[in-house]
Design a protein around this motif. Structure first.
Motif, PDB file in Angstrom:
ATOM      1  N   ILE A 194       0.835  -1.199   0.000  1.00 59.80           N
ATOM      2  CA  ILE A 194       0.000   0.000   0.000  1.00 59.80           C
ATOM      3  C   ILE A 194       0.871   1.250   0.000  1.00 59.80           C
ATOM      4  CG2 ILE A 194      -1.740   1.328   1.264  1.00 59.80           C
ATOM      5  CD1 ILE A 194      -2.922  -1.212   0.162  1.00 59.80           C
ATOM      6  N   ARG A 195       1.899   1.267   0.839  1.00 55.76           N
ATOM      7  CA  ARG A 195       2.804   2.440   0.884  1.00 55.76           C
ATOM      8  C   ARG A 195       3.503   2.654  -0.456  1.00 55.76           C
ATOM      9  NH1 ARG A 195       2.899   5.092   5.457  1.00 55.76           N
ATOM     10  NH2 ARG A 195       2.642   3.986   7.417  1.00 55.76           N
ATOM     11  N   SER A 196       3.923   1.581  -1.089  1.00 58.42           N
ATOM     12  CA  SER A 196       4.576   1.693  -2.398  1.00 58.42           C
ATOM     13  C   SER A 196       3.616   2.268  -3.432  1.00 58.42           C
ATOM     14  CB  SER A 196       5.083   0.334  -2.864  1.00 58.42           C
ATOM     15  OG  SER A 196       6.076  -0.149  -2.004  1.00 58.42           O
ATOM     16  N   LEU A 197       2.379   1.819  -3.386  1.00 58.25           N
ATOM     17  CA  LEU A 197       1.367   2.330  -4.307  1.00 58.25           C
ATOM     18  C   LEU A 197       1.099   3.806  -4.038  1.00 58.25           C
ATOM     19  CD1 LEU A 197      -0.617   1.703  -6.583  1.00 58.25           C
ATOM     20  CD2 LEU A 197      -2.239   0.913  -4.845  1.00 58.25           C
ATOM     21  N   GLU A 198       0.989   4.175  -2.779  1.00 56.92           N
ATOM     22  CA  GLU A 198       0.763   5.582  -2.432  1.00 56.92           C
ATOM     23  C   GLU A 198       1.932   6.445  -2.894  1.00 56.92           C
ATOM     24  OE1 GLU A 198      -2.030   5.296   1.542  1.00 56.92           O
ATOM     25  OE2 GLU A 198       0.141   5.054   1.800  1.00 56.92           O
ATOM     26  N   LYS A 199       3.148   5.949  -2.704  1.00 56.89           N
ATOM     27  CA  LYS A 199       4.333   6.701  -3.130  1.00 56.89           C
ATOM     28  C   LYS A 199       4.322   6.891  -4.640  1.00 56.89           C
ATOM     29  CE  LYS A 199       9.346   6.782  -2.825  1.00 56.89           C
ATOM     30  NZ  LYS A 199      10.547   6.139  -2.307  1.00 56.89           N
ATOM     31  N   ARG A 200       4.004   5.838  -5.359  1.00 56.45           N
ATOM     32  CA  ARG A 200       3.974   5.909  -6.824  1.00 56.45           C
ATOM     33  C   ARG A 200       2.929   6.903  -7.322  1.00 56.45           C
ATOM     34  NH1 ARG A 200       5.957   3.114 -11.610  1.00 56.45           N
ATOM     35  NH2 ARG A 200       4.399   3.467 -13.178  1.00 56.45           N
ATOM     36  N   LEU A 201       1.759   6.916  -6.667  1.00 53.98           N
ATOM     37  CA  LEU A 201       0.676   7.796  -7.081  1.00 53.98           C
ATOM     38  C   LEU A 201       0.807   9.205  -6.514  1.00 53.98           C
ATOM     39  CD1 LEU A 201      -2.293   5.309  -6.701  1.00 53.98           C
ATOM     40  CD2 LEU A 201      -1.188   6.046  -8.828  1.00 53.98           C
ATOM     41  N   GLY A 202       1.640   9.342  -5.492  1.00 52.16           N
ATOM     42  CA  GLY A 202       1.843  10.653  -4.898  1.00 52.16           C
ATOM     43  C   GLY A 202       0.688  11.122  -4.034  1.00 52.16           C
ATOM     44  N   CYS A 203      -0.053  10.180  -3.469  1.00 57.55           N
ATOM     45  CA  CYS A 203      -1.174  10.552  -2.606  1.00 57.55           C
ATOM     46  C   CYS A 203      -1.438   9.448  -1.596  1.00 57.55           C
ATOM     47  CB  CYS A 203      -2.432  10.821  -3.424  1.00 57.55           C
ATOM     48  SG  CYS A 203      -3.006   9.407  -4.368  1.00 57.55           S
ATOM     49  N   GLN A 204      -2.031   9.853  -0.473  1.00 57.80           N
ATOM     50  CA  GLN A 204      -2.404   8.881   0.549  1.00 57.80           C
ATOM     51  C   GLN A 204      -3.741   8.275   0.167  1.00 57.80           C
ATOM     52  OE1 GLN A 204      -2.881  10.511   4.455  1.00 57.80           O
ATOM     53  NE2 GLN A 204      -3.030   8.516   5.414  1.00 57.80           N
ATOM     54  N   LEU A 205      -3.817   6.959   0.162  1.00 64.34           N
ATOM     55  CA  LEU A 205      -5.053   6.261  -0.196  1.00 64.34           C
ATOM     56  C   LEU A 205      -5.844   5.827   1.022  1.00 64.34           C
ATOM     57  CD1 LEU A 205      -3.631   4.032  -3.062  1.00 64.34           C
ATOM     58  CD2 LEU A 205      -5.003   6.117  -3.283  1.00 64.34           C
ATOM     59  N   ILE A 206      -5.144   5.555   2.118  1.00 66.57           N
ATOM     60  CA  ILE A 206      -5.800   5.043   3.314  1.00 66.57           C
ATOM     61  C   ILE A 206      -5.356   5.846   4.525  1.00 66.57           C
ATOM     62  CG2 ILE A 206      -6.013   3.051   4.851  1.00 66.57           C
ATOM     63  CD1 ILE A 206      -5.695   1.292   2.397  1.00 66.57           C
ATOM     64  N   ASP A 207      -6.327   6.250   5.336  1.00 67.79           N
ATOM     65  CA  ASP A 207      -6.048   6.944   6.583  1.00 67.79           C
ATOM     66  C   ASP A 207      -5.725   5.901   7.638  1.00 67.79           C
ATOM     67  OD1 ASP A 207      -7.980   9.270   8.643  1.00 67.79           O
ATOM     68  OD2 ASP A 207      -5.946   8.535   8.813  1.00 67.79           O
ATOM     69  N   ARG A 208      -4.516   5.936   8.154  1.00 66.32           N
ATOM     70  CA  ARG A 208      -4.083   4.941   9.128  1.00 66.32           C
ATOM     71  C   ARG A 208      -4.245   5.408  10.567  1.00 66.32           C
ATOM     72  NH1 ARG A 208      -1.230   4.782   4.637  1.00 66.32           N
ATOM     73  NH2 ARG A 208      -0.569   2.806   3.722  1.00 66.32           N
ATOM     74  N   GLY A 227     -12.143   6.106 -10.148  1.00 69.70           N
ATOM     75  CA  GLY A 227     -13.542   5.814 -10.354  1.00 69.70           C
ATOM     76  C   GLY A 227     -14.102   4.877  -9.292  1.00 69.70           C
ATOM     77  N   ILE A 228     -13.466   4.860  -8.116  1.00 72.15           N
ATOM     78  CA  ILE A 228     -13.884   3.983  -7.027  1.00 72.15           C
ATOM     79  C   ILE A 228     -14.289   4.865  -5.857  1.00 72.15           C
ATOM     80  CG2 ILE A 228     -13.150   2.191  -5.410  1.00 72.15           C
ATOM     81  CD1 ILE A 228     -10.949   1.472  -7.428  1.00 72.15           C
ATOM     82  N   SER A 229     -15.341   4.524  -5.212  1.00 70.85           N
ATOM     83  CA  SER A 229     -15.775   5.283  -4.054  1.00 70.85           C
ATOM     84  C   SER A 229     -15.941   4.357  -2.855  1.00 70.85           C
ATOM     85  CB  SER A 229     -17.096   6.003  -4.348  1.00 70.85           C
ATOM     86  OG  SER A 229     -17.480   6.776  -3.245  1.00 70.85           O
ATOM     87  N   TYR A 230     -14.831   3.915  -2.296  1.00 72.02           N
ATOM     88  CA  TYR A 230     -14.818   3.106  -1.092  1.00 72.02           C
ATOM     89  C   TYR A 230     -14.443   3.995   0.079  1.00 72.02           C
ATOM     90  CZ  TYR A 230     -14.569  -1.348  -3.638  1.00 72.02           C
ATOM     91  OH  TYR A 230     -14.826  -2.441  -4.416  1.00 72.02           O
ATOM     92  N   ALA A 231     -14.912   3.668   1.221  1.00 70.31           N
ATOM     93  CA  ALA A 231     -14.448   4.320   2.445  1.00 70.31           C
ATOM     94  C   ALA A 231     -13.751   3.265   3.285  1.00 70.31           C
ATOM     95  CB  ALA A 231     -15.602   4.924   3.221  1.00 70.31           C
ATOM     96  N   VAL A 232     -12.624   3.617   3.836  1.00 69.26           N
ATOM     97  CA  VAL A 232     -11.844   2.680   4.644  1.00 69.26           C
ATOM     98  C   VAL A 232     -11.872   3.143   6.088  1.00 69.26           C
ATOM     99  CG1 VAL A 232      -9.577   1.683   5.021  1.00 69.26           C
ATOM    100  CG2 VAL A 232     -10.334   2.184   2.722  1.00 69.26           C
ATOM    101  N   PHE A 233     -12.132   2.232   6.995  1.00 66.75           N
ATOM    102  CA  PHE A 233     -12.115   2.532   8.412  1.00 66.75           C
ATOM    103  C   PHE A 233     -10.876   1.878   8.999  1.00 66.75           C
ATOM    104  CE2 PHE A 233     -16.454   2.557   7.001  1.00 66.75           C
ATOM    105  CZ  PHE A 233     -16.917   3.750   7.503  1.00 66.75           C
ATOM    106  N   CYS A 234      -9.968   2.673   9.511  1.00 71.07           N
ATOM    107  CA  CYS A 234      -8.719   2.136  10.067  1.00 71.07           C
ATOM    108  C   CYS A 234      -8.637   2.406  11.545  1.00 71.07           C
ATOM    109  CB  CYS A 234      -7.531   2.775   9.366  1.00 71.07           C
ATOM    110  SG  CYS A 234      -7.472   2.425   7.612  1.00 71.07           S
TER     111      CYS A 234
END
Length: 72
Positions: free
Chosen positions: A36-50, A65-72
């Motif tokens: 997940i961190r590698s993906l976030e780094k590649r995209l330049g944005c945080q995807l999940i609130d930890r 085009g995805i509208s998921y909400a993550v609960f961490c």
């Protein structure tokens, strides 16, 4: 970006848990976190609130085009 990173992201979103996502994927929790961190780094944005201090939601970027909400 590779399919393992995307699979980890989808599993975390579906399970709302890094450890449960790891179990589903048959890998360790640190491996899921790294993907997940590698993906976030590649995209330049945080995807999940930890944040663990209180329940937060974080919408995945609209570019997917995805509208998921993550609960961490």
């Amino acid at each position: 970006m590779d399919t393992k990173q995307l699979a980890a992201l989808v599993a975390v979103v579906d399970r709302s848990s890094f450890s449960q996502a790891a179990e589903q994927l048959g890998v360790t929790q640190p491996a899921v976190s790294l993907a997940i961190r590698s993906l976030e780094k590649r995209l330049g944005c945080q995807l999940i609130d930890r944040s663990r201090s209180e329940e937060h939601t974080f919408e995945l970027q609209s570019r997917f085009g995805i509208s998921y909400a993550v609960f961490c």
